[in-house]
Structures are given as C-alpha cells and as structure tokens.
Design a protein around this motif. Sequence first.
Motif, mmCIF file in Angstrom:
data_model
loop_
_atom_site.group_PDB
_atom_site.id
_atom_site.type_symbol
_atom_site.label_atom_id
_atom_site.label_comp_id
_atom_site.label_asym_id
_atom_site.label_seq_id
_atom_site.Cartn_x
_atom_site.Cartn_y
_atom_site.Cartn_z
ATOM 1 N N THR A 61 0.821 -1.201 0.000
ATOM 2 C CA THR A 61 0.000 0.000 0.000
ATOM 3 C C THR A 61 0.853 1.248 0.000
ATOM 4 O OG1 THR A 61 -1.589 -1.256 1.314
ATOM 5 C CG2 THR A 61 -1.962 1.105 1.134
ATOM 6 N N ASP A 62 2.036 1.179 0.609
ATOM 7 C CA ASP A 62 2.895 2.362 0.686
ATOM 8 C C ASP A 62 3.343 2.813 -0.697
ATOM 9 O OD1 ASP A 62 4.331 0.025 0.405
ATOM 10 O OD2 ASP A 62 6.106 0.806 1.433
ATOM 11 N N GLU A 63 3.633 1.871 -1.591
ATOM 12 C CA GLU A 63 4.049 2.232 -2.944
ATOM 13 C C GLU A 63 2.889 2.839 -3.733
ATOM 14 O OE1 GLU A 63 5.465 -1.521 -4.155
ATOM 15 O OE2 GLU A 63 7.483 -1.211 -3.343
ATOM 16 N N LEU A 64 1.704 2.254 -3.578
ATOM 17 C CA LEU A 64 0.534 2.796 -4.260
ATOM 18 C C LEU A 64 0.206 4.187 -3.731
ATOM 19 C CD1 LEU A 64 -1.653 2.227 -6.335
ATOM 20 C CD2 LEU A 64 -3.007 1.146 -4.548
ATOM 21 N N GLU A 65 0.429 4.408 -2.444
ATOM 22 C CA GLU A 65 0.199 5.725 -1.852
ATOM 23 C C GLU A 65 1.094 6.775 -2.503
ATOM 24 O OE1 GLU A 65 0.432 7.880 2.559
ATOM 25 O OE2 GLU A 65 1.202 5.857 2.244
ATOM 26 N N ILE A 66 2.356 6.433 -2.734
ATOM 27 C CA ILE A 66 3.274 7.384 -3.358
ATOM 28 C C ILE A 66 2.888 7.651 -4.806
ATOM 29 C CG2 ILE A 66 5.668 7.731 -4.091
ATOM 30 C CD1 ILE A 66 6.523 6.163 -1.614
ATOM 31 N N LEU A 67 2.579 6.590 -5.550
ATOM 32 C CA LEU A 67 2.239 6.755 -6.963
ATOM 33 C C LEU A 67 0.971 7.568 -7.161
ATOM 34 C CD1 LEU A 67 2.965 3.251 -8.552
ATOM 35 C CD2 LEU A 67 4.003 5.430 -9.200
ATOM 36 N N SER A 68 -0.050 7.274 -6.373
ATOM 37 C CA SER A 68 -1.379 7.861 -6.617
ATOM 38 C C SER A 68 -1.558 9.231 -6.000
ATOM 39 C CB SER A 68 -2.452 6.924 -6.065
ATOM 40 O OG SER A 68 -2.366 6.853 -4.644
ATOM 41 N N GLY A 69 -0.762 9.536 -4.970
ATOM 42 C CA GLY A 69 -0.952 10.795 -4.256
ATOM 43 C C GLY A 69 -2.082 10.753 -3.256
ATOM 44 N N GLU A 70 -2.658 9.572 -3.039
ATOM 45 C CA GLU A 70 -3.749 9.406 -2.078
ATOM 46 C C GLU A 70 -3.203 8.887 -0.748
ATOM 47 O OE1 GLU A 70 -7.311 9.856 -2.282
ATOM 48 O OE2 GLU A 70 -6.519 11.152 -3.852
ATOM 49 N N PRO A 71 -3.764 9.335 0.379
ATOM 50 C CA PRO A 71 -3.305 8.823 1.672
ATOM 51 C C PRO A 71 -3.620 7.342 1.823
ATOM 52 C CG PRO A 71 -5.237 10.227 1.937
ATOM 53 C CD PRO A 71 -4.802 10.369 0.509
ATOM 54 N N GLU A 72 -2.802 6.663 2.607
ATOM 55 C CA GLU A 72 -2.945 5.218 2.779
ATOM 56 C C GLU A 72 -4.324 4.841 3.292
ATOM 57 O OE1 GLU A 72 -0.934 1.550 5.347
ATOM 58 O OE2 GLU A 72 0.034 3.512 5.246
ATOM 59 N N ARG A 73 -4.864 5.608 4.235
ATOM 60 C CA ARG A 73 -6.176 5.284 4.799
ATOM 61 C C ARG A 73 -7.260 5.314 3.724
ATOM 62 N NH1 ARG A 73 -9.145 4.684 9.237
ATOM 63 N NH2 ARG A 73 -11.201 5.648 9.363
ATOM 64 N N SER A 74 -7.228 6.308 2.854
ATOM 65 C CA SER A 74 -8.234 6.402 1.788
ATOM 66 C C SER A 74 -8.149 5.209 0.845
ATOM 67 C CB SER A 74 -8.048 7.695 1.000
ATOM 68 O OG SER A 74 -8.254 8.824 1.829
ATOM 69 N N LEU A 75 -6.927 4.803 0.512
ATOM 70 C CA LEU A 75 -6.742 3.659 -0.372
ATOM 71 C C LEU A 75 -7.243 2.379 0.272
ATOM 72 C CD1 LEU A 75 -3.156 4.455 -1.706
ATOM 73 C CD2 LEU A 75 -5.284 4.596 -3.005
ATOM 74 N N THR A 76 -6.910 2.180 1.530
ATOM 75 C CA THR A 76 -7.295 0.949 2.220
ATOM 76 C C THR A 76 -8.805 0.856 2.393
ATOM 77 O OG1 THR A 76 -5.190 0.964 3.406
ATOM 78 C CG2 THR A 76 -6.923 -0.448 4.276
ATOM 79 N N LEU A 77 -9.452 1.974 2.691
ATOM 80 C CA LEU A 77 -10.902 1.970 2.862
ATOM 81 C C LEU A 77 -11.628 1.729 1.542
ATOM 82 C CD1 LEU A 77 -11.436 4.941 5.360
ATOM 83 C CD2 LEU A 77 -11.677 2.495 5.835
ATOM 84 N N ALA A 78 -11.082 2.244 0.443
ATOM 85 C CA ALA A 78 -11.782 2.172 -0.835
ATOM 86 C C ALA A 78 -11.473 0.907 -1.628
ATOM 87 C CB ALA A 78 -11.443 3.398 -1.687
ATOM 88 N N LEU A 79 -10.287 0.327 -1.446
ATOM 89 C CA LEU A 79 -9.845 -0.813 -2.258
ATOM 90 C C LEU A 79 -9.822 -2.075 -1.406
ATOM 91 C CD1 LEU A 79 -6.886 1.002 -4.054
ATOM 92 C CD2 LEU A 79 -9.215 0.663 -4.923
ATOM 93 N N PRO A 80 -10.846 -2.916 -1.505
ATOM 94 C CA PRO A 80 -10.935 -4.098 -0.632
ATOM 95 C C PRO A 80 -9.740 -5.031 -0.732
ATOM 96 C CG PRO A 80 -13.027 -3.705 -1.738
ATOM 97 C CD PRO A 80 -12.036 -2.782 -2.364
#
Length: 217
Positions: A61-80
């Motif tokens: 998730t940390d790599e996706l957070e850097i690439l997307s510019g989205e915070p980790e919490r938002s990614l984890t909540l939205a992407l099952p």
Amino acid sequence: MTMLFKPVVFRPLPRPVRPFPNETLSSYWGRLGAANHVLVEHVRLLSPWRTGLTSDTTKRTDELEILSGEPERSLTLALPELRWNEQGFASLPERNSYLRQWACRLCAAAKFPGQPIQVWALAHHTQVCTRHGLWIGKAVSQPQDQRDLEQLPGTVNAQLRHRRLLRRYGPDLISLAHHAARPFWRSLAGRYYTLAESDPTRLLQPRGSRTGWSPDL
C-alpha cells in the motif's frame, strides 16, 4: 560477474486519482495509468530499490500511496483487495463472497466522467442501483448494458427490501433463501421471455422459445 546498474526512478505521478468505493485494484490501476497517459504495465513497473525481488503491489500500500498521491487510509478503505491481502484471508469465504461487476455508470460519471469503473460487490446481492434506478447486476457485461428501470419501480423497491433483509439477517441466510427460490425463478424465465434489445423501455418481451437468460440469483 558484475550486473549493469540501471536505476529506476520512483516518484508520484503528476495527476493523482481518487479511488471509487469498493473499486477493484485492476480498475484503479487502469484509471491511474489513463489519467497520466501511461500504460498500466509501465505504471506498475516500480523501482527494485523498493520492491526487492517481488513486484506484487497488491501487498504494498505504501508504494501505491506514493504513486497515486492518495493517503494510505483512503486507499485501504476504498480498495478491498488491499485489506484482504493485509489481513491474509484472500482465499477465505469472506473474499469469495464478492464478485467483480461494473459500478453504476451514472454514479461513476458523477465522480469520474468518462471512466468506467469495476467494483467488488456482494455476490448476487447488488443487482440494482437504487439511486439512479439502473440494473447493474446479472447479464451486464459492460456499463452500456445497464438498463433503466423507470418502467419497473417494483424492481428498485425489491432491491431496497433486499438490503434491509441483508442488514437484518446477513448474506449467508439470504443466499440460502435465493438458492431455495431458484427453481421458481427458472420456471418464470422459461415462459418464453427474453431481454428486449430493440425497446429500451421494456426489459422483457415474449419470444417463441425458452432462452438461456434467467435471473439465476
């Protein structure tokens, strides 16, 4: 033998992309690449400095957070899938009770115009978008196939009642009820009805013989 040193730059993409609720990871990667005019396979080509010997970004998730510019919490909540992999139950019933399907095209267009989105939905329990009155479940192979249910308000109301039953009894019991009622619905679907392609105001119209389509819930 000395290997040739080829560093790979790893940095945020210029255009951040917000995830859609319950979006599949592949759908999100595709939108992230499209927004930045980069092929998705190039977006996912991360630096070996960070990934080591693996490129399984579903667990990073940390790599996706850097690439997307989205915070980790938002990614984890939205992407099952990020939650499933972190919690280690990708092969357990909780994971297998979900299916990929297209998000309501009107809901998607309201947030991300022109971007079709795939989501994870509880298997057999999300057939209608009650907000926009569109059939989004069974037999929908692309967003354009989602039919307007304006002429069938009872179908929208049935989805609302279904949600109430899910909240009250849970998906396991409701799934058993669906299986018990399957023979009845198969018999209705066999009474010479099929999907009406020529008339968008009618989902069903009689045709001379039984077809393969049925509300196989």
